[in-house]
Design a protein around this motif. Structure first.
Motif, PDB file in Angstrom:
ATOM      1  N   LEU A 193       8.897  13.648  32.864  1.00 53.86           N
ATOM      2  CA  LEU A 193       9.964  14.649  32.755  1.00 53.86           C
ATOM      3  C   LEU A 193      10.598  14.628  31.365  1.00 53.86           C
ATOM      4  N   ARG A 194      10.846  13.440  30.857  1.00 55.82           N
ATOM      5  CA  ARG A 194      11.452  13.319  29.530  1.00 55.82           C
ATOM      6  C   ARG A 194      10.517  13.870  28.453  1.00 55.82           C
ATOM      7  N   ASN A 195       9.218  13.571  28.573  1.00 56.06           N
ATOM      8  CA  ASN A 195       8.255  14.079  27.600  1.00 56.06           C
ATOM      9  C   ASN A 195       8.145  15.596  27.673  1.00 56.06           C
ATOM     10  N   ARG A 196       8.187  16.149  28.886  1.00 52.31           N
ATOM     11  CA  ARG A 196       8.135  17.606  29.031  1.00 52.31           C
ATOM     12  C   ARG A 196       9.335  18.264  28.363  1.00 52.31           C
ATOM     13  N   GLU A 197      10.514  17.683  28.557  1.00 54.49           N
ATOM     14  CA  GLU A 197      11.719  18.241  27.939  1.00 54.49           C
ATOM     15  C   GLU A 197      11.631  18.157  26.417  1.00 54.49           C
ATOM     16  N   ARG A 198      11.136  17.055  25.916  1.00 57.28           N
ATOM     17  CA  ARG A 198      10.969  16.899  24.464  1.00 57.28           C
ATOM     18  C   ARG A 198       9.956  17.911  23.936  1.00 57.28           C
ATOM     19  N   ASP A 199       8.873  18.130  24.684  1.00 55.08           N
ATOM     20  CA  ASP A 199       7.881  19.123  24.281  1.00 55.08           C
ATOM     21  C   ASP A 199       8.466  20.531  24.289  1.00 55.08           C
ATOM     22  N   ARG A 200       9.319  20.835  25.275  1.00 51.04           N
ATOM     23  CA  ARG A 200       9.980  22.136  25.331  1.00 51.04           C
ATOM     24  C   ARG A 200      10.893  22.336  24.123  1.00 51.04           C
ATOM     25  N   GLN A 201      11.642  21.305  23.778  1.00 53.43           N
ATOM     26  CA  GLN A 201      12.524  21.386  22.617  1.00 53.43           C
ATOM     27  C   GLN A 201      11.717  21.579  21.338  1.00 53.43           C
TER      28      GLN A 201
END
Length: 79
Positions: free
Chosen positions: A27-35
Motif C-alpha cells: 500500500l505504501r509503495n502504491r501511494e508513493r508510485d501514485r505521487q
C-alpha cells in the motif's frame, strides 16, 4: 497431538504477520508510485507549456528579424 498445535499456531501467526507487513508495504509503495506519477504528469505539463512558449518566442524573433531587415533595407535606400 498437543506437541503439534503450538508450532503450527506459531507458524500461522508468523505467516499472518509476514502477509500483513507485505500488504502494508505494498500500500505504501502504491501511494508513493501514485505521487511520483502525479509529479511526472505535472512535469510533463510544465515542459509542454515551456515548449509552446519557446515556439511562440521563436516566431516573434523571426518576425522581428524580418522587420529589422526591412528597416535596414529602408535605411539603406534613403542614403
Amino acid at each position: 497431538m498437543d506437541d503439534v498445535i503450538i508450532p503450527v499456531a506459531f507458524f500461522l501467526i508468523l505467516a499472518g504477520a509476514v502477509v500483513a507487513v507485505a500488504y502494508f508495504q505494498s500500500l505504501r509503495n502504491r501511494e508513493r508510485d501514485r505521487q511520483w506519477a502525479d509529479a511526472m504528469e505535472q512535469y510533463r505539463v510544465v515542459v509542454e507549456r515551456a515548449r509552446t512558449e519557446q515556439e511562440a518566442t521563436k516566431l516573434q524573433l523571426v518576425e522581428m528579424s524580418h522587420q529589422v531587415k526591412a528597416l535596414e533595407k529602408l535605411l539603406l535606400s534613403v542614403d
